[in-house]
Design a protein around this motif. Structure first.
Motif, short mmCIF file in Angstrom:
data_model
loop_
_atom_site.label_atom_id
_atom_site.label_comp_id
_atom_site.label_asym_id
_atom_site.label_seq_id
_atom_site.Cartn_x
_atom_site.Cartn_y
_atom_site.Cartn_z
N THR A 1 -9.25 1.56 -1.69
CA THR A 1 -8.68 0.60 -2.64
C THR A 1 -9.08 1.00 -4.05
OG1 THR A 1 -8.94 -1.13 -0.98
CG2 THR A 1 -8.50 -1.84 -3.22
N PRO B 1 0.82 -1.21 0.00
CA PRO B 1 0.00 0.00 0.00
C PRO B 1 0.86 1.26 0.00
CG PRO B 1 0.07 -0.93 2.20
CD PRO B 1 0.84 -1.90 1.32
N GLU C 1 -8.41 4.32 4.72
CA GLU C 1 -7.92 3.38 3.71
C GLU C 1 -8.91 3.27 2.58
OE1 GLU C 1 -5.51 -0.23 4.85
OE2 GLU C 1 -7.35 -1.20 4.15
N THR D 1 -3.81 -0.24 -2.66
CA THR D 1 -4.40 0.34 -1.47
C THR D 1 -3.69 1.64 -1.12
OG1 THR D 1 -4.98 -1.85 -0.64
CG2 THR D 1 -4.94 -0.06 0.96
#
Length: 826
Positions: A491, A417, A489, A507
């Motif tokens: 995606t 990420p 967070e 991510t």
């Protein structure tokens, strides 16, 4: 005093010799030994002693009736054993010896023998003539059952008094070759490694002979009669004639050619003399065990296969091998190794346990852009080491060519990420970062990547489809429920335009830096305090809650507002620590019990600080000595007077009384129902549900009948007093019970069916048999019937009656009109 024992002059001994015992005086014994072939010499020796008295075996010279003077006693005779051949054909009884005492000239002597075989089991094998003293054997003897006997001979007078000391007689049964050697098993199993040298021990066989093993009768010798198969030579094995051990005598054992030998072994007694000895045979099965004398050989020097890139756990090539050793053994099981061509360890070779083939399997993804093909060198060996002297074959090594197939690989985010930091509260339209992906298919034509949002829990972000730039669509809030540990967070998806299209995910993690955007809130919202200041408890501890974090939260500042003025006049607030303060009544201030709303201003430590005016509801109440509000004080503080409290108590009492009356009424009704129970419960009254559709008249008024007529009677007195035709309840008719037929005592084959039918007929005609509700009387109309009684009809009246009106009723009544009408008879 002398007792003589006569024995036959010739007794057979070993090796064809004969022994003759001649004892004619206590001080003289003559022993003569002759051979079979010296029959003339034997006769001559006999002539020399022919003048001697008969051969006897005498009792000891010191009899019980001898002279009692001081006399030197002579040594007792040692009686030689008596040998008797087993399995003698007789005739029986056969005389063995003759016993006599020298006192038989003066008195009458009676002889007897005792011991095993005489008066002890087995009884009556031997007996003796009590007068003549001749001892006989009565039947053939078996040495294998018993090899010797110990008897004692006795001499007594007519009164039973012992006249001589007993003498010991030993009888030995001479062995004859009457038992064959016997093997414990009929089949013996042994094994020997292939390639064994001559003299290698294989196995042991033994046979048992019940005859005397100290003589030739029981001495067994072994020899091999046959060997199957005869390859490579007919005599691959030999056997020790005395011990029965089988060993190899020639090289050339090869399991791949002959895996098993069958040998017939013969055991013969009489020291192996085939002319006189007895024989028996057994089978020895010798298994040639495998050794690793055949290395595995690959069926080809080259193999090939294909593998798609980025695939794992797939078989890309199959290697076949042959091995002549025993299948599914360590000497046959193949082990494959890659010795070159795969430095990164992309492949491994697994062995198929059934076919022994080698399966080349991908264990690490291969990349077409990095390696388009692999050239592997493979070597195969056995699980067990090769036997000594066996060299590895050149055919145990092969080359394997594996081609890599190019496939469309999905785009990937180089940093995944990806972490970024931003302050919360940034406005919508703020550009955060560019989250772009790369396409690993560098050798294909240039592909286009498009971006999309896959998961955005708070819907705060958007991404540019072509370049992956991420922009905010709403204000970011660190205090949102979608933020965990200050991190939000999301995606995103990157998709290429290959065939077929491939996509990868990335991510983005946004660390939100806190700003002072949340004022503190006072806690608790409610509390209580004593109306008078207690030296131990004189206030309420308060603090504040702030959604922000340090340094935008505590320490907090608590203060009372200036307006209204009654707040500062009655209440006071003091700082306990950076996060706590105490709210209390001023000294010598008394407030009536009740609930008071006290405003408090709370400020945090942000820059600039944020303040909040919060209200805390403080309940002022009388307290006990521990500083706790009393019950009445708590009620009074809630704003209820004495009259209200009394009204509440009265309502509670009335409610409880109503519940009690209702319970009593229910129980009374239940008792009445049990006292006068209906056959049908009124609650189960289904008269309104019973409709009859095959009649024209009637309605709900036809169902107005009294179900109480179905009540169970409390007693049977009114039933007993009724006339026989007025019974309308379930009861046993009061009439004598029927008598059932009695089966005759003596059954008859034909009376069983008649007896059953008679009992059935009696039961069908028995009015006292249950169920009683089937006994219904239909000629009783009951009291108050508007129909009157049919007994008023006088069918026996002799008066004339006119039935001519039946002619007017139509053709259906024509027959009745003809029968009862006034017309003349035809």
């Amino acid at each position: 005093m002398v007792l003589f024992l006569f024995v036959p002059k010739e007794q057979s001994t070993e090796k064809g010799q004969f022994v003759t015992y001649v004892m004619y005086r206590p001080s003289c014994v003559v022993l003569k030994v002759t051979k079979n072939e010296g029959r003339v010499a034997e006769r001559q020796e006999k002539k020399e002693v022919i003048q001697a008295p008969p051969t006897v075996i005498m009792f000891s010279g010191s009899g019980l009736n001898g002279t009692k003077g001081l006399r030197r006693q002579k040594r007792d005779w040692v009686i030689p054993p008596i040998n008797v051949a087993e399995n003698s054909r007789g005739p029986f009884p056969q005389m063995l010896v003759s016993i006599r005492s020298d006192q038989d000239q003066d008195i009458s002597i009676r002889y007897s023998i005792t011991g095993v075989g005489a008066d002890q089991p087995p009884n009556e094998v031997f007996n003796i003539d009590p007068v003549l003293g001749k001892m006989f054997v009565t039947k053939p003897l078996d040495r294998e059952h018993r090899s010797s006997y110990h008897l004692r001979a006795h001499a007594v007078d007519m009164n039973g008094n012992q006249v001589e000391n007993p003498i010991d007689l030993y009888i030995f049964v001479i062995d004859m070759n009457d038992n064959r050697p016997e093997f414990k098993n009929q089949v013996y199993n042994g094994s020997v490694d292939e390639g064994s040298k001559p003299g290698t021990y294989v196995m042991h066989l033994s046979a048992f002979d019940a005859d005397d093993n100290t003589t030739a009768n029981g001495m067994v010798r072994y020899r091999i009669l046959s060997q199957t198969p005869h390859s490579p030579i007919p005599n691959m094995f030999t056997i020790n004639s005395e011990t029965g051990d089988i060993v190899t005598v020639a090289p050339g054992l090869d399991r791949e050619k002959v895996s098993q030998y069958t040998i017939i072994v013969q055991a013969t007694d009489m020291e192996g003399n085939l002319n006189f000895g007895l024989s028996n045979t057994a089978t020895a099965i010798i298994t040639v065990t495998d050794i690793n004398d055949n290395p595995p050989m690959l069926t080809s020097r080259t193999f090939s296969g294909e593998v798609p890139e980025n695939r794992v756990d797939v078989v890309v090539a199959n290697l076949t091998v042959i091995d002549a050793d025993q299948p599914h053994s360590p000497n046959w099981n193949a082990i494959y190794r890659i010795i070159s061509g795969d430095p990164s360890g992309h492949f491994t070779i697994r062995t198929d346990p059934v076919s022994n083939d080698g399966m080349v399997t991908v264990v690490k993804p291969v990349d077409f852009e990095m390696n388009r093909a692999f050239m592997l060198t493979v070597v195969v060996s056995n699980q067990a080491h090769l036997a000594s002297g066996i060299q590895s074959s050149l055919q145990s090594t092969a080359g394997v060519t594996i081609s890599v197939q190019d496939v469309n690989e999905p785009p990937y985010f180089p940093t995944n990420p990806k972490h970024i930091r931003f302050e919360e509260g940034v406005p919508a339209g703020t550009s955060l970062t560019t989250f772009s992906a790369s396409d690993p298919d560098r050798l294909q034509m240039q592909q286009l990547i498009r971006y999309s949002k896959l998961n955005d829990p708070a819907d705060w972000l958007s991404i540019n489809r072509t370049n992956g730039q991420i922009v905010t669509t709403a204000m970011l809030d660190r205090e949102s429920v979608y933020v965990k540990n200050n991190i939000y967070e999301a995606t995103f998806l990157a998709t290429d335009n290959g065939s077929p299209a491939a996509s990868g995910t990335g991510t983005l993690q946004i660390y939100l830096i806190d700003i002072n955007d949340n004022p503190p809130a006072l806690i608790p919202k409610e509390s209580q305090i004593c109306e008078r200041i207690n030296k131990n408890v004189n206030g309420v501890n308060i603090t504040a809650a702030d959604a922000d974090t340090d340094p935008n939260a505590g320490p907090f500042v608590f203060e009372l507002p200036n307006f209204p003025t009654s707040i500062r006049r009655n209440w006071t607030i003091s700082r306990l620590s950076g996060d706590y303060a105490r709210l209390g009544l001023r000294y010598q201030v008394y407030l009536e019990p009740g609930v008071y709303e006290v405003p408090v201003i709370v400020s945090d430590s942000g820059n600039p600080p944020l303040s909040n005016r919060s209200v805390i509801k403080v309940k002022v109440c009388p307290c006990d000595e521990n500083g706790d509000c009393t019950t009445l004080g708590a009620v009074a503080a809630a704003g209820l007077g004495t009259g209200a409290i009394i009204s509440i108590l009265i309502c509670i009492i009335i409610l409880l009384s109503m519940v009690l009356l209702f319970v009593v009424w229910i129980k009374r009704r239940e008792k009445e129902r049990q006292t006068k129970q209906l056959l049908i419960d009124p609650e189960d009254d289904v008269r309104d549900n019973i409709l009859k559709y095959d009649e024209e008249g009637g309605g709900e008024e036809d169902q107005d009948y009294d179900l109480s007529q179905l009540q169970q009677p409390d007693s049977l007195e009114h039933i007993i007093s009724k006339p026989p035709g007025v019974r309308r309840v379930d009861e046993r008719p009061i009439i004598p019970e029927s008598q059932y037929p009695i089966r005759p005592v003596v059954p008859h084959p034909g009376d069983i069916g008649d007896f059953i039918h008679e009992g059935l007929r009696a039961a069908d005609n028995d009015p006292t048999a249950p169920p009683y509700d089937s006994l219904l009387v239909f000629d009783y109309e009951g009291s108050g019937s508007t129909a009157g009684s049919v007994s008023s009809l006088n069918s026996s009246s002799t008066g004339d009656q006119d039935y001519d009106y039946l002619n007017d009723w139509g053709p259906r009544f024509k027959k009745l009109a003809d029968m009862y009408g006034g017309g003349d008879d035809d």
